[in-house]
Design an enzyme around this catalytic site. Sequence first.
Site, PDB file in Angstrom:
ATOM      1  N   ARG A  83     154.338  47.997  51.771  1.00 62.57           N
ATOM      2  CA  ARG A  83     153.280  47.532  50.817  1.00 62.57           C
ATOM      3  C   ARG A  83     152.094  48.642  50.542  1.00 62.57           C
ATOM      4  O   ARG A  83     151.888  49.106  51.621  1.00 62.57           O
ATOM      5  CB  ARG A  83     152.710  46.190  50.936  1.00 62.57           C
ATOM      6  CG  ARG A  83     153.494  45.049  50.764  1.00 62.57           C
ATOM      7  CD  ARG A  83     152.751  43.969  51.150  1.00 62.57           C
ATOM      8  NE  ARG A  83     152.646  43.643  52.509  1.00 62.57           N
ATOM      9  CZ  ARG A  83     151.476  43.919  53.095  1.00 62.57           C
ATOM     10  NH1 ARG A  83     150.385  44.451  52.437  1.00 62.57           N
ATOM     11  NH2 ARG A  83     151.288  43.714  54.414  1.00 62.57           N
ATOM     12  N   TYR A 211     160.113  48.948  46.631  1.00 61.10           N
ATOM     13  CA  TYR A 211     159.913  48.321  47.823  1.00 61.10           C
ATOM     14  C   TYR A 211     159.471  46.671  47.885  1.00 61.10           C
ATOM     15  O   TYR A 211     158.677  46.453  47.047  1.00 61.10           O
ATOM     16  CB  TYR A 211     158.967  48.911  48.721  1.00 61.10           C
ATOM     17  CG  TYR A 211     158.746  48.170  50.011  1.00 61.10           C
ATOM     18  CD1 TYR A 211     159.554  48.030  51.147  1.00 61.10           C
ATOM     19  CD2 TYR A 211     157.485  47.304  50.116  1.00 61.10           C
ATOM     20  CE1 TYR A 211     159.293  47.371  52.145  1.00 61.10           C
ATOM     21  CE2 TYR A 211     157.279  46.629  51.201  1.00 61.10           C
ATOM     22  CZ  TYR A 211     158.288  46.255  52.170  1.00 61.10           C
ATOM     23  OH  TYR A 211     158.036  45.478  53.453  1.00 61.10           O
ATOM     24  N   GLY A 212     160.459  45.902  48.569  1.00 67.23           N
ATOM     25  CA  GLY A 212     160.273  44.557  48.388  1.00 67.23           C
ATOM     26  C   GLY A 212     158.756  43.808  48.176  1.00 67.23           C
ATOM     27  O   GLY A 212     158.759  43.173  47.413  1.00 67.23           O
ATOM     28  N   GLY A 213     157.907  44.386  49.223  1.00 66.06           N
ATOM     29  CA  GLY A 213     156.651  43.504  49.059  1.00 66.06           C
ATOM     30  C   GLY A 213     155.948  44.028  47.645  1.00 66.06           C
ATOM     31  O   GLY A 213     155.079  43.075  47.347  1.00 66.06           O
ATOM     32  N   LYS A 220     154.874  37.935  47.568  1.00 67.91           N
ATOM     33  CA  LYS A 220     153.396  38.349  48.013  1.00 67.91           C
ATOM     34  C   LYS A 220     152.437  38.160  46.386  1.00 67.91           C
ATOM     35  O   LYS A 220     151.416  37.716  46.609  1.00 67.91           O
ATOM     36  CB  LYS A 220     153.233  39.672  48.402  1.00 67.91           C
ATOM     37  CG  LYS A 220     153.673  39.890  49.787  1.00 67.91           C
ATOM     38  CD  LYS A 220     153.477  39.043  50.760  1.00 67.91           C
ATOM     39  CE  LYS A 220     154.356  39.584  51.829  1.00 67.91           C
ATOM     40  NZ  LYS A 220     153.806  38.364  53.124  1.00 67.91           N
ATOM     41  N   HIS A 240     149.639  32.811  53.861  1.00 65.12           N
ATOM     42  CA  HIS A 240     150.367  33.572  54.631  1.00 65.12           C
ATOM     43  C   HIS A 240     150.851  32.933  56.004  1.00 65.12           C
ATOM     44  O   HIS A 240     150.476  33.447  57.287  1.00 65.12           O
ATOM     45  CB  HIS A 240     149.700  34.974  54.911  1.00 65.12           C
ATOM     46  CG  HIS A 240     150.861  36.102  54.938  1.00 65.12           C
ATOM     47  ND1 HIS A 240     150.395  37.266  55.998  1.00 65.12           N
ATOM     48  CD2 HIS A 240     152.094  36.281  55.112  1.00 65.12           C
ATOM     49  CE1 HIS A 240     151.106  37.937  55.868  1.00 65.12           C
ATOM     50  NE2 HIS A 240     152.171  37.489  55.410  1.00 65.12           N
ATOM     51  N   SER A 262     150.990  40.686  58.925  1.00 70.72           N
ATOM     52  CA  SER A 262     152.534  41.173  58.851  1.00 70.72           C
ATOM     53  C   SER A 262     152.945  41.843  60.052  1.00 70.72           C
ATOM     54  O   SER A 262     152.356  42.333  60.619  1.00 70.72           O
ATOM     55  CB  SER A 262     152.372  42.080  57.445  1.00 70.72           C
ATOM     56  OG  SER A 262     152.220  41.562  56.312  1.00 70.72           O
ATOM     57  N   CYS A 264     153.993  40.897  62.846  1.00 72.53           N
ATOM     58  CA  CYS A 264     153.328  40.261  64.003  1.00 72.53           C
ATOM     59  C   CYS A 264     154.206  38.986  64.576  1.00 72.53           C
ATOM     60  O   CYS A 264     153.505  38.351  65.450  1.00 72.53           O
ATOM     61  CB  CYS A 264     151.878  39.780  64.022  1.00 72.53           C
ATOM     62  SG  CYS A 264     150.952  41.378  63.530  1.00 72.53           S
ATOM     63  N   ASP A 289     157.120  32.820  56.286  1.00 78.80           N
ATOM     64  CA  ASP A 289     156.011  33.799  55.742  1.00 78.80           C
ATOM     65  C   ASP A 289     155.254  32.920  54.848  1.00 78.80           C
ATOM     66  O   ASP A 289     153.887  33.809  54.914  1.00 78.80           O
ATOM     67  CB  ASP A 289     156.936  34.930  54.943  1.00 78.80           C
ATOM     68  CG  ASP A 289     156.053  36.120  54.742  1.00 78.80           C
ATOM     69  OD1 ASP A 289     155.289  36.532  55.751  1.00 78.80           O
ATOM     70  OD2 ASP A 289     155.980  36.750  53.225  1.00 78.80           O
ATOM     71  N   SER A 380     161.792  48.613  58.295  1.00 78.37           N
ATOM     72  CA  SER A 380     162.964  48.539  57.672  1.00 78.37           C
ATOM     73  C   SER A 380     163.322  47.038  57.582  1.00 78.37           C
ATOM     74  O   SER A 380     162.757  46.204  58.415  1.00 78.37           O
ATOM     75  CB  SER A 380     164.254  48.982  58.265  1.00 78.37           C
ATOM     76  OG  SER A 380     164.255  48.883  59.643  1.00 78.37           O
ATOM     77  N   ARG A 381     163.971  46.352  56.497  1.00 83.77           N
ATOM     78  CA  ARG A 381     163.923  44.825  56.259  1.00 83.77           C
ATOM     79  C   ARG A 381     165.273  44.233  56.078  1.00 83.77           C
ATOM     80  O   ARG A 381     166.205  45.233  55.762  1.00 83.77           O
ATOM     81  CB  ARG A 381     163.069  44.531  54.863  1.00 83.77           C
ATOM     82  CG  ARG A 381     161.701  45.018  55.046  1.00 83.77           C
ATOM     83  CD  ARG A 381     160.820  44.101  55.978  1.00 83.77           C
ATOM     84  NE  ARG A 381     159.477  44.479  56.036  1.00 83.77           N
ATOM     85  CZ  ARG A 381     158.538  43.448  56.294  1.00 83.77           C
ATOM     86  NH1 ARG A 381     158.662  42.148  56.040  1.00 83.77           N
ATOM     87  NH2 ARG A 381     157.330  43.840  56.216  1.00 83.77           N
ATOM     88  N   GLY A 506     160.839  33.056  73.287  1.00 86.97           N
ATOM     89  CA  GLY A 506     160.981  31.732  73.445  1.00 86.97           C
ATOM     90  C   GLY A 506     159.908  31.068  74.410  1.00 86.97           C
ATOM     91  O   GLY A 506     159.878  29.878  74.407  1.00 86.97           O
ATOM     92  N   ASN A 508     156.828  31.364  74.133  1.00 82.09           N
ATOM     93  CA  ASN A 508     155.998  30.851  73.436  1.00 82.09           C
ATOM     94  C   ASN A 508     155.997  29.515  73.198  1.00 82.09           C
ATOM     95  O   ASN A 508     154.859  28.737  72.851  1.00 82.09           O
ATOM     96  CB  ASN A 508     155.964  31.497  72.131  1.00 82.09           C
ATOM     97  CG  ASN A 508     155.534  33.041  72.297  1.00 82.09           C
ATOM     98  OD1 ASN A 508     154.785  33.319  73.081  1.00 82.09           O
ATOM     99  ND2 ASN A 508     156.077  33.816  71.166  1.00 82.09           N
TER     100      ASN A 508
HETATM  101  C1  OXD Z   1     154.512  41.231  54.505  1.00 83.77           C
HETATM  102  C2  OXD Z   1     155.982  40.897  54.391  1.00 83.77           C
HETATM  103  O1  OXD Z   1     154.412  42.515  54.388  1.00 83.77           O
HETATM  104  O2  OXD Z   1     156.169  39.508  54.651  1.00 83.77           O
HETATM  105  O3  OXD Z   1     153.767  40.389  55.188  1.00 83.77           O
HETATM  106  O4  OXD Z   1     156.754  41.615  53.964  1.00 83.77           O
HETATM  107 MN    MN Z   2     154.434  38.329  55.109  1.00 83.58          MN
END
Ligand code: OXD
Ligand code: MN
Length: 596
Positions: A83, A211-213, A220, A240, A262, A264, A289, A380-381, A506, A508
Site C-alpha cells: 500500500r 497491488y491488492g491493498g 481497504k 481493522h 497490518s 502484526c 482483517d 508477499s501475499r 498458539g 496466545n
Molecule cells: C493490510 C492488509 O495492509 O490487510 O492491512 O492487506
Molecule cells: Mn489489514
Amino acid sequence: MKHETHNMTKIGNCNTTNAALIRWVEETMELCQPDRVYWCDGSEAEKEALTSEAVAKGVLIRLNPEKRPGCYYHRSNPNDVARVEQCTYVCTPTEDEAGPTNNWAPPADMYQKLHGLCRGAMQGRTMYVVPYLMGPLGSPLTKVGVELTDSIYVVLSMRVMTRMGKIAYEQLGESRDFNRGLHCMLDINAERRYIVHFPQDNAVISVGSNYGGNVLLGKKCLSLRIGSYLGRKEGWMAEHMLILGVESPQGEKTYVAAAFPSACGKTNFAMLVPPAHFKGWKVWTLGDDIAWMKPGPDGRLYAINPEAGYFGVVPGTNSQSNPNAVKTISRDAIFTNVALTSDLDVWWEGKDGDVPTECLDWRGNHWTPGCKSPAAHPNSRFAVPMTNNPVLAPEANDPNGVPISAIIFGARRAHTMPLVFEAFDWIHGVYIGATMGSEMTAAAVGGVGQIRRDPMAMLPFCGYNMGDYFAHWLKMRKLLKHPPRIFHVNWFRKDAHDKFMWPGFGENMRVLKWIVDRAHGRADAQETPLGWVPGPRTFDLTGIKNFSESTLEKLQAISLEEWRKEVMSQEELFLKLYPRLPKELIFQRELLISRL
Ligand code: OXD
Ligand code: MN
C-alpha cells in the site's frame, strides 16, 4: 440481457436492469474507451475462462496441480508491492472533514486530474464490470460495490475476496446505493499512482497500481475508508479487526474482535490452535482483517466480516505459526510475489521443510540460499477463499453477525507495553486504542521498524477526521447496553538480549482465555496504573515450554521511566488532532499521568 452501445464489443451478459449501474458503466466506457466490456457473473465457468485467459497472457502461472491444486502464481511490478499511503487520498468536501491524518485535495480538482489520467486509458484493453457484496447476502450491514477494472488479476482476486457476481444484484435491486469503484492500471507507474476516496459520493478511483491493498476496492477502500465514513453517518463501526469465536469444552461461545496494525498477526490470531493443555477448547475464525459492527436489539455489539477471503502475508506462515493457514493455502490460492520453485511450487522465508537449493525469487531472478535479499517479498501475499479454512466459523455467513464480548487492541512493541491489560471502562479503552503505537511493517511502503501512533490500527484506513472518529467511538457507548470489555495485548516485547519474551502463536490462547474469562466476569485481576492485569496464578501457564513465572513478571512489568516517555510521545498525536479531539481523551491522559 445483452447490452450494446457505441460500437464497442461487449461480451458476457450484464444480468442487471439497474439503470443507475448501466448508466455509470456507459459513462466510464466513454471515459476509458475500452475495446471490450465484460460483465462478470461470478460463475464457475467464468472463473475457468478468465483463469485460462490470465495464464495465456502470462498474468498468472498455474502451479503444480499435484502439490497446489487450483493455485496460481503472480508477480507484480517490483515498484508496486505494498500500500502507498502517500498516494492515498480522502477527498471530502472540506479538508477539515478528512482531518490531518489523511491526504486531501478538493474533490473537483481530484476528479478532474483522475479523469484526465483515465481518459482513453483502457484502449486496447477489456473493462471488467465486477459486482460484489461486502457482507453476507441479506444482512442489514451488507453493502454493494461495483468495481470497473482493466486488470484480470483484480477480477480473479475480487472473486476470492468478496461474494462476487450475480448475487450482488439480488441485494442491490434497482437501488442507486452502491459503491462506484474505478480501477485503471495505466502503466503501473509510481508517478501516476493515486488511490482516492470520495466518501460523500460513495466512490473510489484507483490508478497506476495493481497491488491488492490499493486495487481490491472492496477491502481497504470500501470496507474501511468509505465504510468508516458511512458507519459514522449510519450509527455503526467499520474497524481493522479480526473476529474470532472461542468455544469452551462445555460449548460456550465467546466472540472477540481484535485490532492489530497490518502484518502484526491478525490472521494467525484469528486461526489460533490452542495448545494441548487446553483440551476441548476451540478457536473459530469469523474474519481476519475487517469487522463491521452495529448495536443489536439486545444492546450488544454485533459484528460481521464483510469479506469472503483472506489476503494474508505469506512469509513466516508454517505449521507452528499457523497450521490452519498452511491447510487453507494448500489449494485454490493466488500467490503474489513469493518465490517459485523448479517443480512449480511456491516457497517463502519461514516455510516448513528445506530451503530450496535454487528457485526464482519474487522478481523472477535466479535465487540461491547464499543470496542477500529474500526470495519472497516480505509483503508477499496469498488470496484464498475463507471456505478453505478448516476452522471457519459456521456463523461467518450469518446475516445477523455475532455478539462481541471483548475488543482487543494489539501492537508490535519491543518495549514498554505489557503482554496484556484490561481497560477500566469503555472511555479508558477508547483512550488505549486511540494512543496505540506500533512498529511499522512491510505492508506499507517506508519506515519499517519505526514506532508510529496508529490509533485503533486505523491510521491508514480512517475515511474522515480522526478526532471525529474517536468521538464516534465514545458515542457508540451510548448505543450499547452491554458494551464489550476492552483489552490491550503485545506479543512482541523483547528482553535485554533482543529476544522475544513471549512464545506467541498458539500460546496466545492463554491470554485469550483470561480475556474470555474477564468478559464473563469470572477471572481474577489486579489494578495497576495502566488497567487491570491477571491476578496471581490466574494466568494459566500449565504445559508451556521454556517459560518461567519470572519471564511473565518481566512481560507484565510497568516501567515508570518508559511510561513517562510513552505518555509524552502521545502529545504529538494529540496536538495534531487537537481541534477535534474529544476532551474525554485529554482527561484520560491526565488521569494516567496522575496514576503513574
Ligand atoms: C493490510 C492488509 O495492509 O490487510 O492491512 O492487506
Ligand atoms: Mn489489514
